[in-house]
Design a protein around this motif. Structure first.
Motif, PDB file in Angstrom:
ATOM      1  N   ASP A 119       0.837  -1.202   0.000  1.00  0.00           N
ATOM      2  CA  ASP A 119       0.000   0.000   0.000  1.00  0.00           C
ATOM      3  C   ASP A 119       0.869   1.249   0.000  1.00  0.00           C
ATOM      4  OD1 ASP A 119      -2.340  -1.445   0.061  1.00  0.00           O
ATOM      5  OD2 ASP A 119      -2.506  -1.407   2.246  1.00  0.00           O
ATOM      6  N   ILE A 120       0.529   2.202  -0.873  1.00  0.00           N
ATOM      7  CA  ILE A 120       1.235   3.484  -0.910  1.00  0.00           C
ATOM      8  C   ILE A 120       0.191   4.606  -0.881  1.00  0.00           C
ATOM      9  CG2 ILE A 120       3.150   2.513  -2.230  1.00  0.00           C
ATOM     10  CD1 ILE A 120       2.018   3.991  -4.687  1.00  0.00           C
ATOM     11  N   THR A 121       0.631   5.800  -0.488  1.00  0.00           N
ATOM     12  CA  THR A 121      -0.233   6.977  -0.475  1.00  0.00           C
ATOM     13  C   THR A 121       0.365   8.032  -1.391  1.00  0.00           C
ATOM     14  OG1 THR A 121      -0.959   6.557   1.796  1.00  0.00           O
ATOM     15  CG2 THR A 121      -1.276   8.790   0.930  1.00  0.00           C
ATOM     16  N   LEU A 122      -0.409   8.460  -2.390  1.00  0.00           N
ATOM     17  CA  LEU A 122       0.043   9.504  -3.293  1.00  0.00           C
ATOM     18  C   LEU A 122       0.009  10.848  -2.591  1.00  0.00           C
ATOM     19  CD1 LEU A 122      -1.808   8.449  -6.591  1.00  0.00           C
ATOM     20  CD2 LEU A 122       0.456   7.752  -5.775  1.00  0.00           C
ATOM     21  N   THR A 123       0.619  11.849  -3.231  1.00  0.00           N
ATOM     22  CA  THR A 123       0.692  13.175  -2.605  1.00  0.00           C
ATOM     23  C   THR A 123      -0.682  13.825  -2.447  1.00  0.00           C
ATOM     24  OG1 THR A 123       1.145  14.095  -4.814  1.00  0.00           O
ATOM     25  CG2 THR A 123       3.041  13.627  -3.398  1.00  0.00           C
ATOM     26  N   ASP A 124      -1.674  13.355  -3.240  1.00  0.00           N
ATOM     27  CA  ASP A 124      -3.021  13.921  -3.089  1.00  0.00           C
ATOM     28  C   ASP A 124      -3.846  13.167  -2.050  1.00  0.00           C
ATOM     29  OD1 ASP A 124      -3.630  11.527  -4.299  1.00  0.00           O
ATOM     30  OD2 ASP A 124      -4.550  12.403  -6.086  1.00  0.00           O
ATOM     31  N   GLY A 125      -3.212  12.204  -1.346  1.00  0.00           N
ATOM     32  CA  GLY A 125      -3.894  11.471  -0.292  1.00  0.00           C
ATOM     33  C   GLY A 125      -4.531  10.170  -0.737  1.00  0.00           C
ATOM     34  N   THR A 126      -4.492   9.881  -2.033  1.00  0.00           N
ATOM     35  CA  THR A 126      -5.079   8.645  -2.537  1.00  0.00           C
ATOM     36  C   THR A 126      -4.226   7.444  -2.127  1.00  0.00           C
ATOM     37  OG1 THR A 126      -5.949   9.805  -4.470  1.00  0.00           O
ATOM     38  CG2 THR A 126      -5.829   7.397  -4.595  1.00  0.00           C
ATOM     39  N   VAL A 127      -4.891   6.421  -1.577  1.00  0.00           N
ATOM     40  CA  VAL A 127      -4.195   5.189  -1.198  1.00  0.00           C
ATOM     41  C   VAL A 127      -4.370   4.168  -2.311  1.00  0.00           C
ATOM     42  CG1 VAL A 127      -4.056   3.288   0.460  1.00  0.00           C
ATOM     43  CG2 VAL A 127      -4.511   5.631   1.261  1.00  0.00           C
ATOM     44  N   ILE A 128      -3.252   3.575  -2.748  1.00  0.00           N
ATOM     45  CA  ILE A 128      -3.256   2.597  -3.836  1.00  0.00           C
ATOM     46  C   ILE A 128      -2.570   1.328  -3.358  1.00  0.00           C
ATOM     47  CG2 ILE A 128      -2.424   2.075  -6.169  1.00  0.00           C
ATOM     48  CD1 ILE A 128      -2.555   4.997  -6.836  1.00  0.00           C
ATOM     49  N   THR A 129      -3.117   0.184  -3.732  1.00  0.00           N
ATOM     50  CA  THR A 129      -2.482  -1.103  -3.443  1.00  0.00           C
ATOM     51  C   THR A 129      -1.792  -1.607  -4.704  1.00  0.00           C
ATOM     52  OG1 THR A 129      -4.126  -1.686  -1.769  1.00  0.00           O
ATOM     53  CG2 THR A 129      -2.844  -3.488  -2.711  1.00  0.00           C
ATOM     54  N   LEU A 130      -0.494  -1.823  -4.595  1.00  0.00           N
ATOM     55  CA  LEU A 130       0.298  -2.332  -5.720  1.00  0.00           C
ATOM     56  C   LEU A 130       0.419  -3.840  -5.592  1.00  0.00           C
ATOM     57  CD1 LEU A 130       3.135   0.353  -5.696  1.00  0.00           C
ATOM     58  CD2 LEU A 130       0.993   0.373  -6.996  1.00  0.00           C
TER      59      LEU A 130
END
Length: 305
Positions: A119-130
């Motif tokens: 799991d990562i968090t983009l600079t706009d706050g969106t959480v994405i699972t890779l």
């Protein structure tokens, strides 16, 4: 973050290992590193080996990916996203849980890499699972708007699974392009391999049986001309030959490919001494016996005349 990429995306390359024996043991040099003669012999034999083997585009391909990995370390990816704690790391045998930056550094220094999903968090706050390494690379490239690593090529695709040879001579099966180009010790293909090429009549599956066939495929793909005016060896070494490394290891080399691999695996300050007599054969079939470093240097010098 750079440490994470350094350990998770390192790409490396180089072809076979060989046996060691002691048929003709000379005295091990006392100070090979300080010997200008030894350095010159090493340089000349490196040139000989590079010209004796095929172009070996397979090795070049792995080496290019090693260079790509060095570029990755310089990208400011921490400005694009952050990795969410906790996450899992692995060394291939065991796993660990990373809860903070200090633990991450300790794990990566111990040889662990990131395990997916992540799991990562983009600079706009969106959480994405890779889900895998491919998605990890893609998110970095999207963020930086720059291609970091290109797995593809213009003319053919690898058909997986396929096998590669590692530095220790083992054959390892890889299941996708990321595995192919992230296996740190990979130095060449374990043939045969299968590729798919695009032709006027559609896709065609081609079996590649050796380095020469891969060279032909690669060179035709990228319109690389054969070198007609390159330096060529004016003699061939008659194998087997025995070499004594500066640490006392005795190596028997049985052909050009083994010799090229041996030399490619040496560091800048690693030296060796050929054992004499050594036989060479000229293009006209004439045999000559080399009895010393000076005679071997003279034979190389004669090739340049």
């Amino acid at each position: 973050m750079k440490k994470i990429l350094k350990f998770s995306l390192i790409l490396a390359l180089a072809v076979f290992t060989f046996s060691c024996s002691n048929d003709n043991t000379d005295v091990i040099p006392e100070d090979p590193q300080g010997s200008e003669t030894n350095a010159l012999i090493k340089a000349n034999l490196n040139t000989y080996a590079q010209n004796a083997v095929s172009t070996n585009q397979a090795q070049s391909m792995f080496e290019n990916n090693e260079e790509n990995s060095e570029i990755v370390d310089d990208f400011p990816i921490e400005s694009c996203f952050t990795i969410n704690f906790p996450y899992t790391v692995t060394n291939g045998n065991t796993t660990g849980t990373v809860n903070n930056e200090a633990e991450a550094e300790n794990f990566f220094n111990a040889g662990y890499t990131i395990a997916f999903p992540l799991d990562i968090t983009l600079t706009d706050g969106t959480v994405i699972t890779l889900a895998n390494e491919f998605e990890f690379i893609e998110i970095i490239e999207d963020c930086l708007d720059e291609e970091i690593i290109s797995f593809g090529n213009d003319c053919f695709e690898f058909n997986f699974p396929l096998s590669v040879i590692t530095e220790d001579g083992n054959s390892v099966v890889v299941n996708d392009e990321f595995e192919l180009f992230s296996l740190e010790t990979a130095v060449g293909f374990d043939y045969p391999i299968s590729v798919t090429t695009e032709t006027e009549n559609g896709a065609v599956v081609v079996t590649i049986n050796n380095d020469d066939e891969f060279d032909d495929l690669y060179n035709e793909c990228y319109d690389i001309d054969d070198c007609d005016d390159c330096y060529e060896n004016c003699f061939e070494i008659v194998y087997p030959i025995t070499l004594v490394q500066d640490n006392g290891t005795i190596v028997t080399v049985n052909d050009d490919d083994e010799f090229f691999t041996f030399l490619s695996g040496l560091g800048e300050n690693d030296f060796f001494t050929p054992t004499y007599p050594m036989n060479i054969e000229y293009e006209d079939g004439t045999l000559a016996t080399i009895n010393s470093d000076d005679e071997l240097e003279a034979a190389f010098d004669a090739c340049d005349d």
